[in-house]
Write a protein that holds these residues in place. Structure first.
Motif, PDB file in Angstrom:
ATOM      1  N   ARG A 103       0.818  -1.211   0.000  1.00  0.00           N
ATOM      2  CA  ARG A 103       0.000   0.000   0.000  1.00  0.00           C
ATOM      3  C   ARG A 103       0.852   1.262   0.000  1.00  0.00           C
ATOM      4  O   ARG A 103       0.561   2.232  -0.700  1.00  0.00           O
ATOM      5  CB  ARG A 103      -0.929  -0.010   1.211  1.00  0.00           C
ATOM      6  N   LYS A 104       1.916   1.258   0.786  1.00  0.00           N
ATOM      7  CA  LYS A 104       2.747   2.447   0.930  1.00  0.00           C
ATOM      8  C   LYS A 104       3.579   2.720  -0.315  1.00  0.00           C
ATOM      9  O   LYS A 104       3.734   3.870  -0.736  1.00  0.00           O
ATOM     10  CB  LYS A 104       3.665   2.297   2.147  1.00  0.00           C
ATOM     11  N   SER A 105       4.130   1.664  -0.918  1.00  0.00           N
ATOM     12  CA  SER A 105       5.013   1.846  -2.074  1.00  0.00           C
ATOM     13  C   SER A 105       4.254   2.098  -3.368  1.00  0.00           C
ATOM     14  O   SER A 105       4.777   2.734  -4.292  1.00  0.00           O
ATOM     15  CB  SER A 105       5.901   0.608  -2.251  1.00  0.00           C
ATOM     16  N   GLY A 106       3.028   1.583  -3.457  1.00  0.00           N
ATOM     17  CA  GLY A 106       2.270   1.692  -4.700  1.00  0.00           C
ATOM     18  C   GLY A 106       2.800   0.781  -5.796  1.00  0.00           C
ATOM     19  O   GLY A 106       2.371   0.877  -6.951  1.00  0.00           O
ATOM     20  N   ARG A 107       3.715  -0.129  -5.437  1.00  0.00           N
ATOM     21  CA  ARG A 107       4.283  -1.058  -6.418  1.00  0.00           C
ATOM     22  C   ARG A 107       3.335  -2.218  -6.669  1.00  0.00           C
ATOM     23  O   ARG A 107       2.511  -2.563  -5.825  1.00  0.00           O
ATOM     24  CB  ARG A 107       5.626  -1.602  -5.923  1.00  0.00           C
ATOM     25  N   ARG A 108       3.521  -2.860  -7.821  1.00  0.00           N
ATOM     26  CA  ARG A 108       2.649  -3.968  -8.196  1.00  0.00           C
ATOM     27  C   ARG A 108       3.156  -5.303  -7.673  1.00  0.00           C
ATOM     28  O   ARG A 108       2.463  -6.298  -7.783  1.00  0.00           O
ATOM     29  CB  ARG A 108       2.487  -4.007  -9.713  1.00  0.00           C
ATOM     30  N   TRP A 109       4.374  -5.283  -7.123  1.00  0.00           N
ATOM     31  CA  TRP A 109       4.880  -6.458  -6.434  1.00  0.00           C
ATOM     32  C   TRP A 109       5.880  -6.015  -5.381  1.00  0.00           C
ATOM     33  O   TRP A 109       6.453  -4.927  -5.477  1.00  0.00           O
ATOM     34  CB  TRP A 109       5.449  -7.488  -7.403  1.00  0.00           C
ATOM     35  N   VAL A 110       6.026  -6.847  -4.349  1.00  0.00           N
ATOM     36  CA  VAL A 110       6.908  -6.498  -3.246  1.00  0.00           C
ATOM     37  C   VAL A 110       7.771  -7.710  -2.890  1.00  0.00           C
ATOM     38  O   VAL A 110       7.356  -8.857  -3.066  1.00  0.00           O
ATOM     39  CB  VAL A 110       6.115  -6.018  -2.006  1.00  0.00           C
ATOM     40  N   VAL A 111       8.978  -7.430  -2.390  1.00  0.00           N
ATOM     41  CA  VAL A 111       9.936  -8.490  -2.090  1.00  0.00           C
ATOM     42  C   VAL A 111      10.561  -8.256  -0.717  1.00  0.00           C
ATOM     43  O   VAL A 111      11.024  -7.145  -0.423  1.00  0.00           O
ATOM     44  CB  VAL A 111      11.058  -8.544  -3.157  1.00  0.00           C
ATOM     45  N   GLY A 112      10.566  -9.292   0.113  1.00  0.00           N
ATOM     46  CA  GLY A 112      11.180  -9.216   1.427  1.00  0.00           C
ATOM     47  C   GLY A 112      12.312 -10.207   1.578  1.00  0.00           C
ATOM     48  O   GLY A 112      12.644 -10.941   0.646  1.00  0.00           O
ATOM     49  N   GLY A 113      12.892 -10.245   2.767  1.00  0.00           N
ATOM     50  CA  GLY A 113      14.009 -11.137   3.039  1.00  0.00           C
ATOM     51  C   GLY A 113      13.551 -12.510   3.502  1.00  0.00           C
ATOM     52  O   GLY A 113      12.379 -12.736   3.812  1.00  0.00           O
ATOM     53  N   ILE A 114      14.508 -13.434   3.552  1.00  0.00           N
ATOM     54  CA  ILE A 114      14.219 -14.795   4.005  1.00  0.00           C
ATOM     55  C   ILE A 114      15.326 -15.278   4.939  1.00  0.00           C
ATOM     56  O   ILE A 114      16.402 -14.687   5.007  1.00  0.00           O
ATOM     57  CB  ILE A 114      14.049 -15.784   2.817  1.00  0.00           C
ATOM     58  N   LYS A 115      15.026 -16.325   5.655  1.00  0.00           N
ATOM     59  CA  LYS A 115      16.030 -17.000   6.473  1.00  0.00           C
ATOM     60  C   LYS A 115      16.154 -18.423   5.969  1.00  0.00           C
ATOM     61  O   LYS A 115      15.161 -19.121   5.787  1.00  0.00           O
ATOM     62  CB  LYS A 115      15.608 -17.009   7.947  1.00  0.00           C
ATOM     63  N   TRP A 116      17.392 -18.845   5.710  1.00  0.00           N
ATOM     64  CA  TRP A 116      17.634 -20.226   5.335  1.00  0.00           C
ATOM     65  C   TRP A 116      17.705 -21.088   6.592  1.00  0.00           C
ATOM     66  O   TRP A 116      18.275 -20.677   7.611  1.00  0.00           O
ATOM     67  CB  TRP A 116      18.952 -20.363   4.567  1.00  0.00           C
ATOM     68  N   THR A 117      17.134 -22.271   6.528  1.00  0.00           N
ATOM     69  CA  THR A 117      17.267 -23.233   7.620  1.00  0.00           C
ATOM     70  C   THR A 117      17.601 -24.593   7.037  1.00  0.00           C
ATOM     71  O   THR A 117      17.369 -24.853   5.851  1.00  0.00           O
ATOM     72  CB  THR A 117      15.970 -23.351   8.445  1.00  0.00           C
ATOM     73  N   ASP A 118      18.126 -25.486   7.882  1.00  0.00           N
ATOM     74  CA  ASP A 118      18.356 -26.850   7.429  1.00  0.00           C
ATOM     75  C   ASP A 118      17.089 -27.672   7.651  1.00  0.00           C
ATOM     76  O   ASP A 118      16.041 -27.136   8.042  1.00  0.00           O
ATOM     77  CB  ASP A 118      19.570 -27.471   8.131  1.00  0.00           C
ATOM     78  N   SER A 119      17.159 -28.966   7.412  1.00  0.00           N
ATOM     79  CA  SER A 119      15.965 -29.817   7.492  1.00  0.00           C
ATOM     80  C   SER A 119      15.356 -29.849   8.889  1.00  0.00           C
ATOM     81  O   SER A 119      14.166 -30.106   9.042  1.00  0.00           O
ATOM     82  CB  SER A 119      16.312 -31.240   7.047  1.00  0.00           C
ATOM     83  N   LYS A 120      16.157 -29.544   9.910  1.00  0.00           N
ATOM     84  CA  LYS A 120      15.669 -29.552  11.286  1.00  0.00           C
ATOM     85  C   LYS A 120      15.275 -28.165  11.785  1.00  0.00           C
ATOM     86  O   LYS A 120      14.913 -27.993  12.954  1.00  0.00           O
ATOM     87  CB  LYS A 120      16.734 -30.166  12.214  1.00  0.00           C
ATOM     88  N   GLY A 121      15.384 -27.179  10.914  1.00  0.00           N
ATOM     89  CA  GLY A 121      14.982 -25.831  11.283  1.00  0.00           C
ATOM     90  C   GLY A 121      16.083 -24.966  11.857  1.00  0.00           C
ATOM     91  O   GLY A 121      15.837 -23.845  12.297  1.00  0.00           O
ATOM     92  N   HIS A 122      17.339 -25.450  11.851  1.00  0.00           N
ATOM     93  CA  HIS A 122      18.461 -24.659  12.360  1.00  0.00           C
ATOM     94  C   HIS A 122      18.844 -23.583  11.342  1.00  0.00           C
ATOM     95  O   HIS A 122      18.905 -23.848  10.140  1.00  0.00           O
ATOM     96  CB  HIS A 122      19.655 -25.560  12.656  1.00  0.00           C
ATOM     97  N   SER A 123      19.126 -22.393  11.826  1.00  0.00           N
ATOM     98  CA  SER A 123      19.401 -21.263  10.944  1.00  0.00           C
ATOM     99  C   SER A 123      20.704 -21.440  10.161  1.00  0.00           C
ATOM    100  O   SER A 123      21.723 -21.868  10.704  1.00  0.00           O
ATOM    101  CB  SER A 123      19.478 -19.966  11.761  1.00  0.00           C
ATOM    102  N   LEU A 124      20.637 -21.084   8.874  1.00  0.00           N
ATOM    103  CA  LEU A 124      21.816 -21.060   8.007  1.00  0.00           C
ATOM    104  C   LEU A 124      22.092 -19.647   7.518  1.00  0.00           C
ATOM    105  O   LEU A 124      22.787 -19.447   6.525  1.00  0.00           O
ATOM    106  CB  LEU A 124      21.608 -22.004   6.815  1.00  0.00           C
ATOM    107  N   GLY A 125      21.533 -18.672   8.228  1.00  0.00           N
ATOM    108  CA  GLY A 125      21.752 -17.272   7.865  1.00  0.00           C
ATOM    109  C   GLY A 125      20.546 -16.625   7.209  1.00  0.00           C
ATOM    110  O   GLY A 125      19.677 -17.299   6.673  1.00  0.00           O
TER     111      GLY A 125
END
Length: 270
Positions: A103-125
């Motif tokens: 709503r604020k940007s008025g853009r037709r698509w938006v992109v955010g960040g992600i967190k990588w995890t392994d199969s057990k859910g441990h963070s990979l950054g």
């Protein structure tokens, strides 16, 4: 506002419960989450699990993940469309961040960040959203796709204008789609981590390496810069940008590289 989340599945019962519950927690008084499951013929209880949560499940054979996502996206009602793998997790507060940025940007698509995890859910950054000054030529010069599908949301009108994902791409349909989208409109950048991307070793690009490489070559030919010098320049610039801007991801990557190197070294004989 209705936000649609499309999840393609095929024998995904191991992780699907966590995925469904993460999307459900993102419902607020102002945001309704419509979670659509598109199943390609599961036999492990995936469909039954999804239906036990009251979700609508579209069943039938498809031509791959991106065909399944197209089916769910076009057969849904949300003003915004997002895509979450069955083994991915939507982080709390993600929907509010997405709607606010949209709503604020008025853009037709938006992109955010992600967190990588392994199969057990441990963070990979964590990987922050890429800069919104990035062009298709810059994107393909990098050699990998930093616009993560589980952190990307399209307005329905823009998704329909683009015609959805190109289903001739079996592994890199998101990469190709994001390049096409960038040729038409920049995205709104969200300075927040929206989802967890689980690296299980069974991700499509990991399984089908040669097919993925061939698809990336097609994308480079279509959207790449006119000269190799330009490609090297953009690659170095963006590589530096991501490494400096994502220190925990860089450290995790270096640790993973170290482990790989150690595994490849011959064991000493005594």
């Amino acid at each position: 506002m209705i936000v649609t989340i499309v999840t393609p599945t095929l024998n995904a019962v191991e992780y699907l419960k966590e995925c469904i519950e993460s999307a459900r927690r993102n419902t607020t008084k102002d945001i309704e989450i419509e979670h659509v499951i598109v199943d390609g013929g599961s036999t492990d209880g995936t469909v039954e699990l999804a239906r036990s949560y009251g979700l609508r499940v579209l069943q039938g054979k498809d031509s791959g993940i991106f065909d399944a996502i197209n089916k769910g996206s076009f057969d849904s009602s949300g003003e915004l469309l997002g895509f979450l793998g069955a083994d991915d997790v939507m982080l709390d507060g993600a929907s509010s961040a997405v709607v606010q940025a949209y709503r604020k940007s008025g853009r037709r698509w938006v992109v955010g960040g992600i967190k990588w995890t392994d199969s057990k859910g441990h963070s990979l950054g964590r990987l922050a959203a890429p800069p919104n000054w990035m062009t298709p030529a810059m994107l393909v010069s990098l050699g990998w796709n930093p616009i993560m599908h589980m952190g990307t949301y399209f307005s329905r009108s823009f998704f329909e204008e683009l015609g959805g994902f190109n289903i001739t791409y079996k592994d890199s349909g998101d990469y190709e789609m994001f390049c096409r989208a960038l040729t038409k409109a920049p995205y709104g950048r969200i300075d927040q981590t929206l989802a967890c991307f689980r690296r299980t070793g069974m991700n499509n690009s990991a399984i089908h390496g040669s097919r993925t490489a061939a698809e990336w070559a097609r994308i480079l030919a279509e959207h790449g810069p006119s000269s190799n010098a330009q490609r090297v320049f953009w690659r170095c610039l963006l590589k530096g940008y991501f490494n400096l801007g994502n220190p925990d991801w860089l450290l995790a990557k270096m640790a993973d590289s170290t482990r790989t190197t150690l595994k490849l070294q011959p064991k000493p004989h005594f």
